[in-house]
Design an enzyme around this catalytic site. Structure first.
Site, mmCIF file in Angstrom:
data_model
loop_
_atom_site.group_PDB
_atom_site.id
_atom_site.type_symbol
_atom_site.label_atom_id
_atom_site.label_comp_id
_atom_site.label_asym_id
_atom_site.label_seq_id
_atom_site.Cartn_x
_atom_site.Cartn_y
_atom_site.Cartn_z
ATOM 1 C CE1 TYR A 79 -6.209 -14.933 0.362
ATOM 2 C CE2 TYR A 79 -4.379 -14.980 1.902
ATOM 3 C CZ TYR A 79 -5.246 -15.640 1.066
ATOM 4 O OH TYR A 79 -5.146 -17.001 0.946
ATOM 5 C CB SER A 80 -4.426 -6.611 2.262
ATOM 6 O OG SER A 80 -3.343 -7.503 2.219
ATOM 7 C CD GLU B 155 0.923 -14.088 -1.559
ATOM 8 O OE1 GLU B 155 -0.001 -14.535 -0.845
ATOM 9 O OE2 GLU B 155 1.055 -12.894 -1.848
ATOM 10 C CD GLN C 292 -3.103 -12.874 -2.047
ATOM 11 O OE1 GLN C 292 -2.266 -12.094 -2.500
ATOM 12 N NE2 GLN C 292 -2.789 -13.819 -1.184
ATOM 13 C CD GLU D 46 9.756 -6.231 9.454
ATOM 14 O OE1 GLU D 46 8.873 -6.418 8.595
ATOM 15 O OE2 GLU D 46 10.787 -5.579 9.228
HETATM 16 C C1 LIG Z 1 3.229 -4.503 -4.163
HETATM 17 C C2 LIG Z 1 2.247 -5.111 -3.231
HETATM 18 C C3 LIG Z 1 1.299 -5.996 -3.711
HETATM 19 C C4 LIG Z 1 0.338 -6.528 -2.879
HETATM 20 N N1 LIG Z 1 -0.602 -7.362 -3.401
HETATM 21 C C5 LIG Z 1 -1.598 -7.819 -2.627
HETATM 22 C C6 LIG Z 1 -2.656 -8.591 -3.171
HETATM 23 O O1 LIG Z 1 -2.676 -8.887 -4.372
HETATM 24 N N2 LIG Z 1 -3.649 -8.992 -2.389
HETATM 25 C C7 LIG Z 1 -3.651 -8.710 -1.053
HETATM 26 O O2 LIG Z 1 -4.584 -9.127 -0.383
HETATM 27 N N3 LIG Z 1 -2.678 -7.983 -0.481
HETATM 28 C C8 LIG Z 1 -1.645 -7.519 -1.245
HETATM 29 N N4 LIG Z 1 -0.647 -6.757 -0.680
HETATM 30 C C9 LIG Z 1 -0.761 -6.383 0.723
HETATM 31 C C10 LIG Z 1 0.279 -7.024 1.642
HETATM 32 O O3 LIG Z 1 -0.014 -8.364 1.886
HETATM 33 C C11 LIG Z 1 0.282 -6.199 2.948
HETATM 34 O O4 LIG Z 1 0.800 -4.945 2.612
HETATM 35 C C12 LIG Z 1 1.135 -6.838 4.023
HETATM 36 O O5 LIG Z 1 0.546 -8.009 4.507
HETATM 37 C C13 LIG Z 1 1.408 -5.871 5.199
HETATM 38 O O6 LIG Z 1 0.255 -5.306 5.680
HETATM 39 P P1 LIG Z 1 0.141 -3.717 5.893
HETATM 40 O O7 LIG Z 1 0.505 -3.103 4.593
HETATM 41 O O8 LIG Z 1 -1.159 -3.409 6.458
HETATM 42 O O9 LIG Z 1 1.286 -3.360 6.914
HETATM 43 P P2 LIG Z 1 1.203 -3.424 8.517
HETATM 44 O O10 LIG Z 1 0.668 -4.740 8.906
HETATM 45 O O11 LIG Z 1 0.525 -2.228 9.026
HETATM 46 O O12 LIG Z 1 2.744 -3.395 8.903
HETATM 47 C C14 LIG Z 1 3.509 -2.198 9.098
HETATM 48 C C15 LIG Z 1 4.855 -2.581 9.693
HETATM 49 O O13 LIG Z 1 4.645 -3.177 10.979
HETATM 50 C C16 LIG Z 1 5.274 -4.434 11.046
HETATM 51 N N5 LIG Z 1 4.491 -5.343 11.889
HETATM 52 C C17 LIG Z 1 3.157 -5.561 11.872
HETATM 53 N N6 LIG Z 1 2.820 -6.498 12.756
HETATM 54 C C18 LIG Z 1 3.964 -6.896 13.359
HETATM 55 C C19 LIG Z 1 4.272 -7.863 14.349
HETATM 56 N N7 LIG Z 1 3.350 -8.644 14.896
HETATM 57 N N8 LIG Z 1 5.570 -8.006 14.713
HETATM 58 C C20 LIG Z 1 6.534 -7.225 14.155
HETATM 59 N N9 LIG Z 1 6.306 -6.326 13.214
HETATM 60 C C21 LIG Z 1 5.027 -6.160 12.814
HETATM 61 C C22 LIG Z 1 5.304 -4.909 9.608
HETATM 62 O O14 LIG Z 1 6.314 -5.899 9.404
HETATM 63 C C23 LIG Z 1 5.588 -3.628 8.864
HETATM 64 O O15 LIG Z 1 6.970 -3.378 8.891
HETATM 65 C C24 LIG Z 1 0.342 -6.213 -1.508
HETATM 66 C C25 LIG Z 1 1.315 -5.348 -1.013
HETATM 67 C C26 LIG Z 1 2.258 -4.799 -1.853
HETATM 68 C C27 LIG Z 1 3.261 -3.857 -1.285
#
Ligand SMILES: Cc1cc2nc3c(=O)[nH]c(=O)nc-3n(C[C@H](O)[C@H](O)[C@H](O)COP(=O)(O)OP(=O)(O)OC[C@H]3O[C@@H](n4cnc5c(N)ncnc54)[C@H](O)[C@@H]3O)c2cc1C
Lengths: 393, 379
Positions: free
Chosen positions: A133-134, A249, A131, A377
């Site tokens: 996405y991120s 998902e 996937q 969140e």
């Molecule tokens: C083990 C693992 C597997 C993964 N696998 C995939 C994958 O296969 N493909 C893929 O694309 N992605 C994957 N991800 C990524 C995952 O989707 C992202 O880590 C997730 O969406 C959070 O984004 P970030 O890490 O940038 O955190 P951030 O968005 O920077 O968040 C940091 C903190 O801020 C909080 N926050 C952010 N915005 C808000 C808001 N509007 N209101 C309140 N709180 C907020 C969050 O809840 C979090 O606590 C994976 C992540 C992990 C840990």
């Protein structure tokens, strides 16, 4: 009812005859989970046979239509199959992002050619998907993604970087969110592309997790050529598909005990801590455990109710967010309790004993549950907005 | 058995919702309290509930009841919870009926069940003695006397005991204080000589009586079930009561939650609706999930009772524990998110918190049911 009974009897007989004994053992380690794919390495002949047999019947994806490699079962029949598998403790033959995430989106948004090309291969476990996405700058705020796909007439030219891409180094294909229109509003310039990870210009670099494993990667795209027919849905309509896929998902991640085969915390605690007359020897932990199990049970009943309601054509909106949020928080609670139950033995990381360190790694892995697939969140935000219609959410 | 409602059950839910909203809304509850009404509920409303089939919801059709079953009884209780309607539904229609259906002789059933369905006779369960729910703790004695028994002892928390016509009394015919064996249930006319009833208005403006028995003579024919084997019946009666209280608490939770969400959309501070503050949004969203979980446990408990599932007791405990915790959270959050107005007597939200506290305490809270569940599951 009669027809369903017949189906149950036939299913039971078929499973008895076709599920190898080794595949009726509890999953003990990561390697026991079969992910399929071009480079699949089976733990043994039993695992290979089990996937082949279930895949041929379409029972890796019981409810998908037969013409796309599915089992063509009704919801009731699928429930029977699941309960019969549970009865003999049969393992799931295939773990797959293709099944959990891409498949449902393909069925809804894919064109006929795409469905015929990809769905049967997913069902048989021949192609393993990841996937995309991120990105480094686009996590919770996914729609701010910047990986670009430039229209070159007969193909797109993809450039950019993804991150946290689970199993990117082992996957055969990727479903990827790209920006096809940098002038459009944030949510409107996004498209949904499918491409082969073996394409020139794709590279991955594993990232190590706190659990010590490296199941996810940075993924780089450097002038990757993707044929135009690999675009799913219309250009600029990728965000709708992305969100639809996320609901699947989230349900999958929330449903941590999908097979219903895990031992409960109390079962494990009884073995580990022992009993003092009729109650668990550690009465303090006993209280924590029973409170956890009350919630776990209430959650399992809610999963059941949601499925019953879906079958009856009812349903509560934004449910996937509720299931994801609550299910993952529960699972983290479970893993922490299991660590407590194990006491200092749970702290072991490496050692000569079989399975040493598994518990601690499992605990550390579980911390990601409320981050991956949309954080807790973010899911609470979605409930506040979609279900409760709170202002400005 | 699916955790969805049948069409018949959906109809019952609709008619119960409509009925209590118009006939016994929160304003009626307030009026009963403000006038310190001696009965504690409105008898005319109860008569209408009998007409609607609510009083006889668990009474078999052969005895003149509606025989709708426990899911239906729960849906009625949920509507009662939403409207805080005062009525002897729990004491008579649930506990009284279950006691008679489970333990009653053919004669006792024929005599009392039709009267319950018609709303003409009120029952009260005189079981608990300790302040913390402990059903096996029975110190009240029944000693052989004449062709029956003499009852001596005190029951501290008899719901609707001040208005009941018949008391279902748990007394000890053998065994020690906390033994499950040796408990016998009696059907006792509330006007019998030697009974003293002291009404206690509770924090939720419902009524529970302290009842003492001083050499009260009962006939052998008034034993419910077999002598010394009342505990099994009592557990069934309590489980039905617990599942129905869970349903009432779900009603309390969902209504106070709905009112709170409405308030979040109206009240403005700092130039914006308070519902736009994420600190409140997340708590509300979490509460939404909790209410959904509570609903699942409640439905499962009621379905189990209807299908005579051998895990009925487990599900009753699960529902009572979970719905109690959620009702506590929902009503606490409701008061907090209303700010100062939530603390005022003029405003209704506090009523929900009071009712949640009482219902949670009745027939065991999460501490009691957590322990019971753990034991039933072997730890
Ligand atoms: C083990 C693992 C597997 C993964 N696998 C995939 C994958 O296969 N493909 C893929 O694309 N992605 C994957 N991800 C990524 C995952 O989707 C992202 O880590 C997730 O969406 C959070 O984004 P970030 O890490 O940038 O955190 P951030 O968005 O920077 O968040 C940091 C903190 O801020 C909080 N926050 C952010 N915005 C808000 C808001 N509007 N209101 C309140 N709180 C907020 C969050 O809840 C979090 O606590 C994976 C992540 C992990 C840990």
């Amino acid at each position: 009812m009669d027809l369903l009974d017949t189906f149950r009897a036939e299913t039971r007989a078929w499973l008895e005859a076709n599920c190898p004994a080794e595949m009726r053992q509890p999953i003990a380690r990561d390697a026991d989970v079969c992910w399929g794919g071009r480079n699949v390495k089976f733990t043994g002949e039993a695992q290979r046979l089990w996937l082949e047999r279930m895949g041929a019947r379409g029972w890796t994806v019981p409810e998908w239509p037969r013409e796309y490699g599915g089992g063509g079962l009704s919801k009731d029949e699928a429930k029977v199959l699941a309960s019969e598998m549970r009865r003999i403790k049969a393992r799931s033959p295939l773990a797959s992002f293709g099944i959990w995430m891409l498949g449902p989106a393909l069925l809804k948004y894919g064109n006929e050619e795409q469905k015929r090309e990809h769905l049967p291969r997913i069902a048989r476990g021949e192609i393993r998907w990841c996937q995309g996405y991120s990105e480094p700058g686009a996590g919770s705020d996914l729609a701010s993604l910047r990986t670009s796909a430039e229209d070159m007439g007969d193909h797109y030219l993809v450039n950019g970087q993804k991150v946290w891409t689970s199993y990117a180094d082992k996957a055969d294909w990727i479903f990827c969110l790209v920006r096809t229109d940098s002038t459009a509003a944030k949510h409107l310039g996004i498209s949904f592309l499918l491409f082969d990870m073996a394409s020139p210009g794709v590279s991955t670099s594993p990232i190590k997790l706190i659990s010590g494993a490296s199941p996810f990667c940075q993924t780089f795209f450097d002038n990757v050529k993707v044929p135009k027919q690999n675009l799913m849905g219309a250009p600029g309509k990728g965000w709708d598909i992305a969100k639809y896929l996320l609901t699947h998902e989230r349900e999958m991640i929330g449903d941590m005990d999908a097979g219903g085969q895990r031992d409960s915390v109390s079962q494990i605690a009884r073995r580990t801590l022992g009993m003092d007359a009729a109650v668990l020897a550690d009465t303090g932990l006993r209280t924590d455990i029973v409170r956890h199990e009350i919630n776990a049970w209430a959650f399992a009943l809610t999963m059941e109710r949601v499925k019953d309601e879906a079958k009856a054509g009812q349903g509560v909106g934004a449910l996937s967010s509720m299931l994801k949020y609550y299910g993952t928080e529960l699972n983290k609670d479970r893993q922490q309790l299991l660590m407590s139950v194990a006491g200092s033995d749970g702290l072991a990381w490496e050692g000569p004993a079989e399975g040493e360190g598994d518990l601690a790694r499992g605990w550390l892995r579980s911390r990601a549950n409320s981050i991956e697939g949309g954080t807790s969140e973010i899911n609470l935000n979605i409930i506040a907005k979609r279900v409760l219609s709170l202002p400005g959410a | 058995m699916a955790l969805t409602l049948t069409d018949d059950q959906k109809m019952i839910r609709e008619s119960a919702d409509g009925f209590f909203r118009t006939e016994a809304p929160v304003s009626q509850h307030r009026k009963l309290r403000d006038t310190a009404d001696a009965t504690g509920f409105d008898r005319a409303t109860w008569a209408k509930m009998a007409e609607m089939g609510f009083a006889g919801v668990l009474v078999p059709e052969a005895h003149g009841g509606a025989g709708f079953g426990h899911v239906a009884a729960g849906l009625i209780m949920e509507a009662i919870g939403r409207n805080l309607s005062a009525a002897p539904m729990l004491s008579t229609a649930i506990l009284g009926t279950t006691a008679l259906v489970t333990g009653g002789s053919a004669e006792q059933q024929a005599r009392y069940l039709p009267l319950i369905a018609e709303g003409k006779r009120l029952f009260a369960l005189a079981a608990d003695e300790a302040a913390r729910h402990a059903p096996a703790h029975v110190a009240t004695t029944a000693t052989p006397s004449g062709n029956g028994f003499k009852l001596n002892g005190t029951k501290g928390f008899v719901l609707d005991g001040h208005v009941a016509d018949t008391l279902i009394v748990a007394a000890r015919t053998s065994g020690d204080h906390d033994s499950r064996d040796g408990i016998t249930l009696f059907l006792v006319d509330a006007t019998s000589a030697g009974i003293a009833i002291e009404r206690r208005a509770m924090v939720d403006s419902r009524n529970a009586a302290r009842i003492s028995f001083d050499d009260v003579q009962v006939d052998g024919a008034d034993v419910l079930g077999a002598v010394g084997e009342g505990f099994g019946i009592l557990e069934k009666v309590l489980d039905a009561g617990r599942a129905c209280l869970a349903a009432e608490m779900l009603g309390v939770s969902s209504e106070s939650f709905a009112r709170t969400v409405d308030y979040l959309k109206q009240r403005e501070q700092f130039g914006q609706k308070i519902g736009s503050f994420q600190a409140l949004q997340h708590r509300a969203a979490h509460l939404f999930c909790e209410v959904e979980l509570a609903r699942s446990t409640m439905l499962r408990a009621l379905v189990a009772l209807d299908s005579c599932d051998d895990r009925s007791s487990q599900f009753a405990s699960l529902a009572k524990a979970k719905c109690g915790e959620v009702a506590k959270l929902a009503t606490n959050e409701a008061v907090q998110m209303h700010g100062g107005i939530g603390m005022t007597d003029d405003f209704d939200i506090g009523f929900f918190m009071k009712r949640a506290r009482a219902a949670q305490e009745t027939f065991g809270d999460i501490a009691f049911h957590g322990d019971r569940l753990a034991r039933m599951m072997g730890y």
